[in-house]
Each structure stands twice: as structure tokens, then as C-alpha cells.
Design a protein around this motif. Sequence first.
Motif, PDB file in Angstrom:
ATOM      1  N   GLU A 197       0.822  -1.218   0.000  1.00  8.17           N
ATOM      2  CA  GLU A 197       0.000   0.000   0.000  1.00  8.17           C
ATOM      3  C   GLU A 197       0.853   1.264   0.000  1.00  8.17           C
ATOM      4  N   GLU A 204       2.182   1.708  -3.569  1.00  7.51           N
ATOM      5  CA  GLU A 204       1.121   2.247  -4.424  1.00  7.51           C
ATOM      6  C   GLU A 204       0.945   3.743  -4.185  1.00  7.51           C
ATOM      7  N   LEU A 205       0.992   4.157  -2.921  1.00  7.70           N
ATOM      8  CA  LEU A 205       0.873   5.580  -2.590  1.00  7.70           C
ATOM      9  C   LEU A 205       2.023   6.369  -3.205  1.00  7.70           C
ATOM     10  N   LYS A 206       3.208   5.810  -3.175  1.00  9.14           N
ATOM     11  CA  LYS A 206       4.376   6.452  -3.770  1.00  9.14           C
ATOM     12  C   LYS A 206       4.167   6.685  -5.266  1.00  9.14           C
ATOM     13  N   ILE A 229      -5.949   9.270  -4.397  1.00  7.80           N
ATOM     14  CA  ILE A 229      -4.941   9.213  -3.331  1.00  7.80           C
ATOM     15  C   ILE A 229      -5.608   9.257  -1.969  1.00  7.80           C
ATOM     16  N   HIS A 276      -7.247   6.009  -1.295  1.00  8.30           N
ATOM     17  CA  HIS A 276      -6.235   4.981  -1.001  1.00  8.30           C
ATOM     18  C   HIS A 276      -5.778   5.095   0.453  1.00  8.30           C
ATOM     19  N   ILE A 277      -5.505   6.316   0.894  1.00  8.22           N
ATOM     20  CA  ILE A 277      -5.077   6.530   2.282  1.00  8.22           C
ATOM     21  C   ILE A 277      -6.181   6.115   3.245  1.00  8.22           C
ATOM     22  N   LEU A 313      -2.361   4.378   7.555  1.00  6.20           N
ATOM     23  CA  LEU A 313      -2.131   5.583   6.757  1.00  6.20           C
ATOM     24  C   LEU A 313      -3.164   6.649   7.098  1.00  6.20           C
ATOM     25  N   ARG A 331      -2.388  10.361   8.799  1.00 12.16           N
ATOM     26  CA  ARG A 331      -2.763  11.612   8.132  1.00 12.16           C
ATOM     27  C   ARG A 331      -3.645  12.470   9.036  1.00 12.16           C
ATOM     28  N   ARG A 341      -0.509  14.552   2.556  1.00  7.17           N
ATOM     29  CA  ARG A 341      -0.345  13.413   1.635  1.00  7.17           C
ATOM     30  C   ARG A 341       1.135  13.017   1.568  1.00  7.17           C
ATOM     31  N   TYR A 347       3.045   9.481   3.332  1.00  8.57           N
ATOM     32  CA  TYR A 347       3.931   8.531   2.634  1.00  8.57           C
ATOM     33  C   TYR A 347       5.309   8.501   3.274  1.00  8.57           C
TER      34      TYR A 347
END
Length: 327
Positions: free
Chosen positions: A130, A133-135, A189, A192-193, A199, A203, A218, A222
Motif C-alpha cells: 500500500e 502504491e501511494l508512492k 490518493i 487509497h489513504i 495511513l 494523516r 499526503r 507517505y
Amino acid sequence: MHFTGIDVSKNKFDVCWLRDATTNKRKTKVFKNKQAGHEALAEWLLNNIKAAPENIVIILEPTGVYHESLMYLLHDKGFKVYLVNTGNAKKYAEAINLTHKTDKSDACMLASYGYAQQSNLQLWLPEAVEVRELKALLRRLDALESDYQRELNRLDSSEFSLSSERVLASLKEMIRALKSEIEKLKKDIDNHINGHPKLKNNRKLLESIPGIGSVLSRELTYLFAAKTFKNAKQVGAYSGLIPKFHESGKLKGRTTLSKTGPSRLRAKLYMAAVVAGRYNKSVMQQKETLLKRGKTMMQVIGANMRKLMQICFGVVKNQTEYQPQVT
């Protein structure tokens, strides 16, 4: 342990196996930087070194994105992979008087550096799926935002130079398309978070800090998921926020930021520090103190950027929302 250095470029990578550190015997080879080349490297290492993958140490330097897929494959096959600091490797090359700089010599230098610094190396481990993917999503967002700004600049210059209506229409259409895709990507994004509890919680903690908005949260979500920092000083060093002092002869000393690490992060952090200097009590107090000491506004903002990163590290490490500490 057997030490191998790899110098990676876009189309190829040079490999140097340090066969004997005492006599400096080496064996080198060049591979294409493609999936087939990565597989061929793994096979070459096992066939030549005659050792288990866990006894083979791979030393690399970061090279944008070109080293990443190779590192993942080598790690998956059981090799010990180390991603070393470019600055430290450069200092080592100077110390051993490496005069001829080529891809082959860089690979051999990395193998030698790994052998000499083996007790200080930190094993590289891939990010969770995960986080990876965020990267990728953040990289794509950054690329689109850069394209969007370039098109805005082109539109401004075209309007100023009275360009053709067709060119103006094309620019406006491209700007609309980029803006639409940027907004979609931001939502993806955020979703996803929110789809991963750790994550999402990090945040939330970051956004409890006055000055940290959705854009910077964001990036920092990451960062703290992908990197392991022992203390706040390491975060400042990674972000390029450690002050450097310059003085020579009659030139009066002045302090600037080291500016190592990701410039994209510092650009977003700059704006956050400006906002925090108005609304974050801890940062506001530091700002007032430094201004009274005669510091310039740019020095104050640099210090506020570092202070803000320290606060971010603290809330994530302690898993508690921000509480201003004002004396």
C-alpha cells in the motif's frame, strides 16, 4: 559474506564482485537494465560466487527510479540489498583516491565501500504494497502538477505575445484536461489513504497540526510510512533542513539550509511554514524569538520549516494529536 557493487543507469547497470578484498581481485559484468537483465544478474551472481543469496551483499546508490525494480527482484530472491547514501559513497571514493570515474569503477568502489563499512550499513527493506502504491500515485500527481504549471506559463506568454487563437485554444484545452485529471488523482490518493487504517490515522494526526493541510499531509503520510527515523534530527537531515554555516576570510559567516533530499517536499513545506508562522502557537513563538535576535525572514522560515517537521515526527511517533508547547 560476498560484496557486490552495482552502478545503475537508465539502459544498463555495471556489476563488480569483490572476489578478494585483501588482493583487490574483482570480476565485472554489464547487464541491460530490463527484467531479463535483472534475472540474468541473479543467475550470474549465484553461478560465479557459489554462495547462498543471503550471503551475497548488494550495494547500490539511489538513481532516481532506475534502480528500484532491480532492488525489488534481488530482495525477493533473498539477496541482502543495501541502498547507501550518495554523499557518503562520494567521500569514500575521494578517500581512496578514485581518479578515473566510470560506471565500472563506480561499481567497484561501491563493492569496496560495502566491505569497508559493513558494520555501519543498514539493510534495505521494500515498502509495504500500500505504501508502494501511494508512492506511485504521488509521483504521478507531482508530474501532472508540473505539466499543469508549464501549460499555465505557456498560456500566459502566448496571451502576452498575441499568439494565434488555435494555439490559445489548444493550451486552454490541455489545461482543462490536466486540471480534471489532477482532481481525480487527488481523490484516488485520498481514497487509497482512507482505505488503510494506519495511513488514515497518521494523516489525521498530521492534519491536527496548524499549518499542515491536505497537500503536505499526503506527502508526509507517505514519508513516515516509507522511511524509518530514529529521531527528529534525522527527519530534518533527510529533508535538507539542517543549517550550514559559511565563512571565509573577510566574508562574514552566514547560515543556509543544506537542501539535500527531496526538493519537492521542501517546496510544500515552505508554504506550510509560512502559514504555521501565523496560526501555529509553537511556530509563532519561535518566529518572534528569532526575529528579535535579528534573524532574516528567510532564516526564520527555514527554522520554522525544521520546527514543523519536528512536530510532525513527534505526533506520528507518539500517535497523539498535536498539543502546542508554548513557554
